[in-house]
Design an enzyme around this catalytic site. Structure first.
Site, PDB file in Angstrom:
ATOM      1  N   GLY A 155      -2.261  -3.017  -1.228  1.00 54.32           N
ATOM      2  CA  GLY A 155      -3.216  -3.306  -2.295  1.00 54.32           C
ATOM      3  C   GLY A 155      -2.800  -2.760  -3.642  1.00 54.32           C
ATOM      4  O   GLY A 155      -3.620  -2.611  -4.541  1.00 54.32           O
ATOM      5  N   LYS A 194      -1.732  -6.895  -5.349  1.00 58.63           N
ATOM      6  CA  LYS A 194      -2.349  -7.231  -6.640  1.00 58.63           C
ATOM      7  C   LYS A 194      -1.526  -8.245  -7.433  1.00 58.63           C
ATOM      8  O   LYS A 194      -2.084  -9.087  -8.122  1.00 58.63           O
ATOM      9  CB  LYS A 194      -2.489  -5.962  -7.487  1.00 58.63           C
ATOM     10  N   ASP A 252     -12.450  -5.239  -7.318  1.00 59.72           N
ATOM     11  CA  ASP A 252     -12.021  -4.016  -8.002  1.00 59.72           C
ATOM     12  C   ASP A 252     -11.257  -4.366  -9.279  1.00 59.72           C
ATOM     13  O   ASP A 252     -10.714  -5.464  -9.407  1.00 59.72           O
ATOM     14  CB  ASP A 252     -11.140  -3.150  -7.078  1.00 59.72           C
ATOM     15  N   ASP A 253     -11.253  -3.420 -10.199  1.00 65.81           N
ATOM     16  CA  ASP A 253     -10.477  -3.513 -11.442  1.00 65.81           C
ATOM     17  C   ASP A 253     -10.716  -4.804 -12.215  1.00 65.81           C
ATOM     18  O   ASP A 253      -9.770  -5.513 -12.590  1.00 65.81           O
ATOM     19  CB  ASP A 253      -8.969  -3.358 -11.137  1.00 65.81           C
ATOM     20  N   TYR A 264     -16.070   1.190  -6.896  1.00 69.36           N
ATOM     21  CA  TYR A 264     -15.572   1.494  -5.547  1.00 69.36           C
ATOM     22  C   TYR A 264     -15.317   2.977  -5.323  1.00 69.36           C
ATOM     23  O   TYR A 264     -14.726   3.364  -4.326  1.00 69.36           O
ATOM     24  CB  TYR A 264     -14.314   0.682  -5.234  1.00 69.36           C
ATOM     25  N   ASP A 272       1.568   3.448  -7.645  1.00 69.91           N
ATOM     26  CA  ASP A 272       1.795   2.372  -8.612  1.00 69.91           C
ATOM     27  C   ASP A 272       1.418   2.745 -10.040  1.00 69.91           C
ATOM     28  O   ASP A 272       1.747   2.030 -10.974  1.00 69.91           O
ATOM     29  CB  ASP A 272       1.072   1.078  -8.174  1.00 69.91           C
TER      30      ASP A 272
HETATM   31  C1  GDL Z   1      -6.953   1.039  -7.897  1.00 70.29           C
HETATM   32  C2  GDL Z   1      -6.763  -0.300  -7.276  1.00 70.29           C
HETATM   33  C3  GDL Z   1      -5.500  -0.378  -6.439  1.00 70.29           C
HETATM   34  C4  GDL Z   1      -4.395   0.497  -6.980  1.00 70.29           C
HETATM   35  C5  GDL Z   1      -4.912   1.912  -7.014  1.00 70.29           C
HETATM   36  C6  GDL Z   1      -3.919   2.971  -7.446  1.00 70.29           C
HETATM   37  C7  GDL Z   1      -8.500   0.100  -5.567  1.00 70.29           C
HETATM   38  C8  GDL Z   1      -9.688  -0.430  -4.855  1.00 70.29           C
HETATM   39  N1  GDL Z   1      -7.937  -0.689  -6.499  1.00 70.29           N
HETATM   40  O1  GDL Z   1      -7.940   1.268  -8.500  1.00 70.29           O
HETATM   41  O2  GDL Z   1      -5.120  -1.713  -6.420  1.00 70.29           O
HETATM   42  O3  GDL Z   1      -3.256   0.414  -6.195  1.00 70.29           O
HETATM   43  O4  GDL Z   1      -5.998   1.973  -7.894  1.00 70.29           O
HETATM   44  O5  GDL Z   1      -3.409   2.711  -8.712  1.00 70.29           O
HETATM   45  O6  GDL Z   1      -8.088   1.202  -5.338  1.00 70.29           O
END
Ligand code: GDL
Length: 747
Positions: free
Chosen positions: A25, A56, A132-133, A177, A243
């Site tokens: 994710g 993503k 999310d985001d 979230y 990431d």
């Molecule tokens: C986030 C993003 C995820 C990302 C992570 C770390 C969720 C639900 N969404 O907010 O895609 O990898 O931060 O950067 O965690």
């Protein structure tokens, strides 16, 4: 605690099995189909049961979510889904339509159904909708149809869930979230309440814990959110996600989630490092954690010996250190196997024979496919140097200690591993206890014998040499630790499994250079090596100014960005902001009086002109309903923010400003008044900012157009606070006494 794969049992939540596994994710390059298949094999071996497909930056997962898969893509997905099935891993297909979906348009809902129907045809049976985001503001069309963003998301999710025949596994990721995203708090979040109440009970909800990347996840925090969501959440755990920072990689154990959480959760999915191969530790230790039950600790005790003091006290069923050792022991085997696409292989002499052309043939036995011949240049490696020639380069094999060191250097987001902590502490000590002047131009006096000569270090005479004996011996130890990093790098670079190495390469090069610079610096302090000035001369190589533009920015920030976070352990104070209740009156008065007493340059209250805010803080006037908050830490109430949505009646009673001026100001632009104080022991400004933010949104909800505050010139702290908020501007009110400043903002 049990080694992954060694125990067949799965934790259960009610009658349904505990969801455990991996969510792909993260942002950035998605994993390949081959890597995903390898993941399924591992999950099966280690006893994990789920994979959530949510990359993503996969076009058709998020940006072009409406687009159907092409025939070629379909084929790949079909193969992948069946591979998951073969390995007993539940494949959950997630889609993120939130960037641009119009919830109220039936065509959009149809597009979503069409896409998921297509994936269902590929054999997928479990689905997920992620929000999310994304922007939280609805478009005008949606505003007309739905009373809130939560209502819009829930409506579409329920509809899609029913359309797909109410799959056994269906996950929903809310926009809020994690607790940090909830306004004003988890128990009071109207967004989460709507989701909890309206989302059909068969749909499970993803949750990342107190923050996006949660340091710890407590049982209490899960109980709190579960009661609002009306179900146990599935943790989407970002503890190993990297990431957000290209210089970081996380090879530490799954940690700071008590195993008592397991029965309170619906599941845990880890969203790990973008690089596939280094995730061995993240996933292996999660698998160990998922099996943590009291009766299973025995098998680990047999394999690893009794608990170290203090270790098992924290969590009797799971020891991160032991889970790490188990993972690294298995990982070492992985490193030592040679790397061929499509399967692991071990080269043994029986596989090698000479071909008709005189070259060596190596018959490779792949794990997952038929034997096939591969030509190698084995002939050349049989070169034997002559007596006066260079000996052949030989590398020692990688060891478990190397992997422990590697993990320590790339540990967890909020914690370095023990060796890394020791290295930082030692470098700090050597810097602060050096007799050498540390400015770049100052000369450094050497220890007479090279500090690299271990025999002479301890003998360093503090009276005749520049550095003390202790300094020299600690410098030697530091140098040895740096050397261990270099040796680890060399052995890693020679490990047969190149796929793991290539994923690690940038990181290990980076740490090797960083350690190299620190080592050179300590040598300089000890009078060895080049003078500090030459470490960064007029024309350095590019590695002399590491980190590019981002590095420049970080170095300009106080404490060089977040480096100090680790030298001085991070603040762990937790602040709770909650609504004020009448019983808080005395405590609020106490904070107010204390601030009056200790306030910078402030005269005692009696000598000051009375202000509305004083009457509010002192409890002479009550704040408007729903417009008062208090902040608490471990020691009790440490701050407050109170408001009057209509300050006119109070202004008519108490005021230094000429009544007519004030009343005109209030009725025209700023009908509401706020006052806030936070005790000096709260050094972090963010909780106070958050408290004011929440208060302002409550005032706005009451229909107010604007808000003002009265501040004394001497109260530099609050003046500074409001100025730094950025949204409050000084307002001119004629007749205002000289030492009073009024600041206001429209809402
Ligand atoms: C986030 C993003 C995820 C990302 C992570 C770390 C969720 C639900 N969404 O907010 O895609 O990898 O931060 O950067 O965690």
């Amino acid at each position: 605690m049990s080694k992954p794969g060694s125990a067949k049992r799965q934790p259960q939540t009610g009658t349904r099995r505990f969801i455990s596994g991996v969510v792909e994710g993260f942002y950035g390059r998605p994993w390949t189909m081959e890597q995903r298949t390898e993941l399924f094999q591992r999950e099966q071996t280690w006893g994990l049961n789920t994979y959530l497909y949510a990359p993503k930056d996969d076009y058709k997962h998020r940006m072009y979510w409406r687009d159907l898969y092409s025939a070629q893509e379909a084929e790949q997905l079909i193969v992948l889904i069946s591979a998951a099935k073969r390995h007993n891993v539940e494949f959950i297909y997630a889609i993120s339509p939130g960037l641009d979906i119009t919830f109220s348009n039936p065509k959009e809902v149809a597009a979503l159904k069409r896409k998921l129907d297509q994936v269902k045809e590929f054999g997928c049976r479990s689905f997920s909708l992620l929000f999310d985001d994304i922007e939280t503001e609805m478009c005008p069309a949606d505003k007309q149809t739905f009373s809130s963003f939560a209502h819009a998301q829930v409506a579409i999710t329920n509809e899609v869930y029913q359309h797909l025949g109410e799959p056994e596994t269906f996950l929903f990721c809310p926009t809020d979230y994690c607790a940090a995203f909830c306004t004003p708090s988890v128990p009071q979040s109207s967004y989460l309440h709507t989701v909890g109440e309206k989302l059909l009970p068969g749909i499970d909800i993803l949750w990342t814990g107190p923050k996006v990347v949660s340091h710890k996840i407590s049982v209490e925090s899960i109980e709190e959110v579960s009661s609002v969501l009306k179900r146990a959440p599935v943790i989407w755990d970002n503890i190993h996600a990297n990431d957000y920072d290209p210089q970081r990689l996380f090879l530490g154990p799954y940690k700071d989630r008590p195993s008592e959480l397991i029965p309170k959760l619906r599941g845990v999915l880890t969203n790990p490092n973008c690089e596939f191969y280094p995730n061995f530790v993240a996933i292996h230790t999660l698998a160990t954690w998922c099996k943590a039950t009291a009766d299973l600790t025995v098998s680990v005790l047999i394999r690893l010996g009794p608990p170290s003091p203090g270790d098992e006290e924290e969590d009797p069923c799971y020891s991160p250190q032991k889970a790490l050792t188990l993972a690294l022991t298995d990982w070492l085997q992985e490193f030592l196997s040679t790397d061929q696409p499509g399967g692991k292989l071990e080269v043994t002499s029986s596989m090698i024979s000479k071909g008709s052309n005189g070259k060596f043939m190596c018959r490779l036995k792949k794990e997952a496919s038929d034997e096939e011949p591969m030509q190698t240049d084995m002939g050349e490696s049989s070169y034997v140097p002559g007596p006066d020639e260079n000996p052949l380069y030989t590398a020692e094999p990688l060891t478990l200690d190397d992997l422990k060191l590697l993990s320590d250097l790339f540990y967890l987001p909020y914690e370095h591993g023990p060796t890394a902590r020791t290295m930082l502490r030692e470098l700090d000590w050597l810097k602060n206890h050096s007799q050498a002047a540390t400015s770049e131009t100052d000369k450094v006096m050497p220890c007479s014998s090279s500090f690299l000569n271990a025999d002479n270090f301890a003998a360093c005479d503090p009276h005749s040499r520049f550095q003390s004996a202790e300094w020299c011996s600690r410098a030697q130890r530091f140098d040895d630790m740096c050397d261990a990093v270099v040796q680890m790098f060399n052995r890693l670079s020679n490990a047969p499994n190149r796929r793991i190495l290539y994923d690690l390469y940038n990181y290990i090069c980076d740490i090797k250079s960083g350690v190299g610079l620190a080592r050179a610096y300590v040598k300089t302090l000890g009078g060895q090596g080049q003078p500090a000035a030459q470490l960064m001369n007029d024309d350095p190589e590019p590695w002399g100014f590491r980190g590019g533009l981002s590095g420049e920015f970080q170095r300009m920030l106080p404490g060089h960005g977040n480096r100090d976070l680790f030298k001085h352990p991070p603040m762990t104070t937790v602040y709770c902001i909650r609504p004020y209740c009448p019983e808080d009156k005395v405590e609020v008065q106490r904070v107010f009086t204390e601030m009056q007493r200790t306030g910078e340059g402030r005269a005692p209250r009696t000598a000051q002109p009375p202000l509305i805010c004083d009457s509010l803080s002192a409890g002479d006037i009550s704040p408007s309903p729903q417009c008062a908050l208090v902040m608490e830490d471990d020691a009790g109430i440490c701050g407050y923010a109170l408001a009057l949505t209509d300050a006119t009646p109070a202004a008519a009673k108490t005021q230094v400003i000429k009544k007519q001026d004030l009343i005109r100001l209030i009725s025209e632009e700023f009908p509401s008044l706020v006052t806030s104080q936070v005790l000096p022991r709260v050094t972090d400004p963010s909780p106070a900012k958050r408290m004011i933010g929440w208060l302002l949104s409550s005032i706005k909800s009451s229909g107010s157009r604007g808000v003002f505050c009265e501040l004394r010139q001497g109260d530099r702290r609050m003046l500074d606070f409001y100025s730094k908020l950025g949204s409050f501007k000084t307002i001119q009110v004629s007749g205002l006494p000289q030492d009073i400043v009024a600041m206001g903002r429209t809402l």
